[in-house]
Design a protein around this motif. Structure first.
Motif, PDB file in Angstrom:
ATOM      1  N   THR A  58       0.843  -1.193   0.000  1.00  0.00           N
ATOM      2  CA  THR A  58       0.000   0.000   0.000  1.00  0.00           C
ATOM      3  C   THR A  58       0.877   1.242   0.000  1.00  0.00           C
ATOM      4  O   THR A  58       2.096   1.165   0.215  1.00  0.00           O
ATOM      5  N   VAL A  59       0.282   2.387  -0.223  1.00  0.00           N
ATOM      6  CA  VAL A  59       1.023   3.641  -0.192  1.00  0.00           C
ATOM      7  C   VAL A  59       1.651   3.847   1.186  1.00  0.00           C
ATOM      8  O   VAL A  59       2.807   4.259   1.301  1.00  0.00           O
ATOM      9  N   GLU A  60       0.905   3.546   2.233  1.00  0.00           N
ATOM     10  CA  GLU A  60       1.416   3.724   3.597  1.00  0.00           C
ATOM     11  C   GLU A  60       2.578   2.779   3.877  1.00  0.00           C
ATOM     12  O   GLU A  60       3.573   3.164   4.518  1.00  0.00           O
ATOM     13  N   GLN A  61       2.489   1.558   3.405  1.00  0.00           N
ATOM     14  CA  GLN A  61       3.583   0.614   3.609  1.00  0.00           C
ATOM     15  C   GLN A  61       4.846   1.052   2.878  1.00  0.00           C
ATOM     16  O   GLN A  61       5.956   0.903   3.397  1.00  0.00           O
ATOM     17  N   LYS A  62       4.694   1.588   1.675  1.00  0.00           N
ATOM     18  CA  LYS A  62       5.847   2.128   0.943  1.00  0.00           C
ATOM     19  C   LYS A  62       6.462   3.293   1.706  1.00  0.00           C
ATOM     20  O   LYS A  62       7.687   3.414   1.810  1.00  0.00           O
ATOM     21  N   ASP A  77      13.210  13.581  -0.937  1.00  0.00           N
ATOM     22  CA  ASP A  77      13.314  12.373  -1.750  1.00  0.00           C
ATOM     23  C   ASP A  77      12.360  11.278  -1.284  1.00  0.00           C
ATOM     24  O   ASP A  77      12.137  10.291  -2.003  1.00  0.00           O
ATOM     25  N   ILE A  78      11.801  11.414  -0.093  1.00  0.00           N
ATOM     26  CA  ILE A  78      10.811  10.477   0.430  1.00  0.00           C
ATOM     27  C   ILE A  78       9.708  11.284   1.103  1.00  0.00           C
ATOM     28  O   ILE A  78       9.810  12.505   1.252  1.00  0.00           O
ATOM     29  N   ASN A  79       8.664  10.598   1.511  1.00  0.00           N
ATOM     30  CA  ASN A  79       7.645  11.245   2.332  1.00  0.00           C
ATOM     31  C   ASN A  79       8.154  11.267   3.770  1.00  0.00           C
ATOM     32  O   ASN A  79       8.023  10.291   4.497  1.00  0.00           O
ATOM     33  N   GLY A  80       8.765  12.374   4.154  1.00  0.00           N
ATOM     34  CA  GLY A  80       9.356  12.493   5.478  1.00  0.00           C
ATOM     35  C   GLY A  80       8.445  13.157   6.484  1.00  0.00           C
ATOM     36  O   GLY A  80       8.931  13.676   7.503  1.00  0.00           O
ATOM     37  N   ALA A 124      10.802  -2.103  12.544  1.00  0.00           N
ATOM     38  CA  ALA A 124      11.032  -3.512  12.226  1.00  0.00           C
ATOM     39  C   ALA A 124      10.183  -3.950  11.033  1.00  0.00           C
ATOM     40  O   ALA A 124      10.684  -4.566  10.081  1.00  0.00           O
ATOM     41  N   LEU A 125       8.907  -3.608  11.047  1.00  0.00           N
ATOM     42  CA  LEU A 125       8.018  -3.979   9.946  1.00  0.00           C
ATOM     43  C   LEU A 125       8.463  -3.354   8.628  1.00  0.00           C
ATOM     44  O   LEU A 125       8.228  -3.916   7.553  1.00  0.00           O
ATOM     45  N   SER A 126       9.108  -2.202   8.718  1.00  0.00           N
ATOM     46  CA  SER A 126       9.545  -1.516   7.496  1.00  0.00           C
ATOM     47  C   SER A 126      10.470  -2.386   6.657  1.00  0.00           C
ATOM     48  O   SER A 126      10.516  -2.265   5.430  1.00  0.00           O
ATOM     49  N   ARG A 127      11.191  -3.308   7.303  1.00  0.00           N
ATOM     50  CA  ARG A 127      12.121  -4.163   6.571  1.00  0.00           C
ATOM     51  C   ARG A 127      11.402  -5.302   5.852  1.00  0.00           C
ATOM     52  O   ARG A 127      11.887  -5.792   4.827  1.00  0.00           O
ATOM     53  N   LEU A 128      10.265  -5.711   6.384  1.00  0.00           N
ATOM     54  CA  LEU A 128       9.414  -6.652   5.652  1.00  0.00           C
ATOM     55  C   LEU A 128       8.820  -5.957   4.429  1.00  0.00           C
ATOM     56  O   LEU A 128       8.841  -6.495   3.319  1.00  0.00           O
ATOM     57  N   TYR A 129       8.306  -4.732   4.646  1.00  0.00           N
ATOM     58  CA  TYR A 129       7.732  -3.979   3.535  1.00  0.00           C
ATOM     59  C   TYR A 129       8.772  -3.688   2.455  1.00  0.00           C
ATOM     60  O   TYR A 129       8.459  -3.650   1.270  1.00  0.00           O
ATOM     61  N   GLY A 130       9.984  -3.503   2.858  1.00  0.00           N
ATOM     62  CA  GLY A 130      11.044  -3.208   1.899  1.00  0.00           C
ATOM     63  C   GLY A 130      11.547  -4.433   1.167  1.00  0.00           C
ATOM     64  O   GLY A 130      12.311  -4.319   0.202  1.00  0.00           O
TER      65      GLY A 130
END
Length: 449
Positions: free
Chosen positions: A263-267, A394-397, A413-419
């Motif tokens: 999803t957009v939020e996960q990205k 360069d990102i949504n900061g 931690a979850l960000s690494r699964l999403y990535g």
């Protein structure tokens, strides 16, 4: 008597005040580190983030080590001015009291000047490869805080305080060098390392296909809390298998499916926490940035800031050593390697896979340690907003808000699964590993409470 005390406390910022009580006995008001704000510390924390981003070779493990020694030098320098303050000598691995300078208890020291001198000296030592422009910024920041107090403090106090701060920093720099990593920023990919081979083992990944993985010996670097890497070692990951019903295959399939349907939020989450070295202040730098924001929100005094910087800095270092100990114990392949071979050869992760084994996740381990330490310091239901990336384009900061420190750690931690960088188990075990590291750091006694 109470009125005299209030008057004395109000005048502490200008130096040693002498008064007499109703019986004619002299009262000396010696300012403590609790009675100064932490603006100087926050300035230095901000500069170390810039230096970390812009100094060659400051990968996450290297950066975490530097934050640990910088924070320790600050704390040890102002520690004699902290009521009931306890030295880390005899508590952290290899630091002996005999190697640290001592104050003259009969003389006054100005603790912001002590801390400023110590930070200037230790930052110069820890960021030796900084550019000339950034070395100028180090000198300028030190001068800025010296000038602020120059006309408010007696010359002998200035001299004594500055000399003591430098002496403590030099002692901590010597202690740092004794871990054998003085030039670690030059040896991120040591040619002496022989990459092990096996069906489940790490192999180089796109796009660089770096043949030697990052800091393969880091898991044996000295930790601050004794044996923190060994006592925090995680269990083995699920057994490698290509069977589609196996736990290992299912872990990889989850990464594949998640990235295919982001999803957009996960990205946004994946990119917000990526904190790539060279482009940003690194993941441990993000934890320092959060700590700095909390200190500002709390309007923390110098003593609190010094303790927080030391605790988080040492925790970050121990977290990376612990994580790297697991990485090179199990040498597990990355999701991109498994997915391309077993599920879909055309698949790519959302983020670039870093060049070292998967298990456990460094982001998760260092975030878990930071969350544990900050929770122990500021509370388990601490609401805060992270604005660390508010100026990035360069990102949504956009600032991200959390109800607890563990909420931020879980998201990181979850960000690494999403990535597409880590299996879920690498993130979850990394968090638990970091929490254990943080709990050990919290056992260190900074004050005789």
């Amino acid at each position: 008597m109470k009125q005299l005390l209030r008057m004395g406390m109000a005048l502490l910022m200008i130096g040693l005040i002498t008064a007499c009580d109703p019986d004619g006995k002299e009262i000396n008001f010696l300012p403590t580190a609790d009675e100064y704000d932490s603006a100087m510390v926050q300035d230095w924390m901000e500069l170390t983030l810039k230096l970390t981003k812009e100094s060659a070779g400051y990968t996450p493990p290297v950066a975490a080590r530097m934050f640990g020694y910088v924070g320790l030098a600050l704390f040890e320098s102002v520690r004699p001015g902290i009521p009931k303050g306890l030295s880390m000598a005899g508590q952290v691995s290899g630091l002996e009291a005999s190697n640290l300078p001592k104050i003259d208890p009969n003389l006054e020291y100005h603790w912001p000047l002590v801390g400023n001198a110590a930070l200037g000296q230790i930052v110069n030592a820890c960021y030796a490869p900084a550019t000339e422009q950034n070395k100028f910024l180090i000198a300028s920041l030190q001068q800025k805080h010296n000038e602020y107090y120059r006309n408010k403090i007696q010359d002998d106090i200035i001299k004594r305080s500055t000399e003591y701060g430098i002496a403590v920093a030099n002692a901590i720099a010597n202690y740092a060098n004794s871990d054998g990593q003085q030039f670690c920023y030059q040896s991120n990919f040591p040619a002496s390392y022989t990459v092990p081979t096996g069906e489940s083992f790490w192999v180089p990944t796109a796009p660089a296909f770096q043949k030697i993985p990052l800091q393969p010996f880091w898991g044996k670097v000295r930790t601050f809390y004794p044996n923190n890497a060994d006592v925090s070692l995680v269990p083995a990951p699920p057994t490698y298998s290509t069977d589609k019903t196996s736990p290992f295959y299912q872990q990889a399939l989850e990464v594949y499916t998640t990235v295919k349907n982001l999803t957009v939020e996960q990205k946004t989450i994946a990119e917000y926490w990526s904190d790539d070295p060279g482009k940003t202040f690194t993941p441990p730098g993000h934890s320092i940035a959060i700590t700095r924001q909390v200190l500002a929100k709390e309007e923390a005094n110098l003593a609190v800031a010094a303790e927080a910087f030391a605790r988080v800095g040492m925790g970050l270092h121990d977290a990376f050593v612990s994580c790297w100990n697991a990485k090179y114990t199990y040498n597990l392949m990355r999701p991109i390697t498994y997915v391309k071979a077993q599920i879909d050869a055309s698949w790519n992760a959302h983020l670039t896979t870093p060049p070292f084994p998967e298990y456990t996740s460094g982001h998760s381990t260092q975030s878990g340690a930071t969350a544990q330490i900050l929770s122990d310091l500021f509370g388990y239901n601490y609401v805060f907003t992270d604005r660390a990336h508010k100026d990035r384009t360069d990102i949504n900061g956009s600032p991200r808000s959390f109800n607890t420190f563990f909420e931020f750690a879980n998201e990181a931690a979850l960000s690494r699964l999403y990535g597409g960088i880590h299996y879920r188990v690498g993130n979850e075990q990394g968090l638990l590993q970091g929490i254990r590291v943080g709990k050990n750091i919290s056992k260190l006694k900074f004050r005789d409470r």
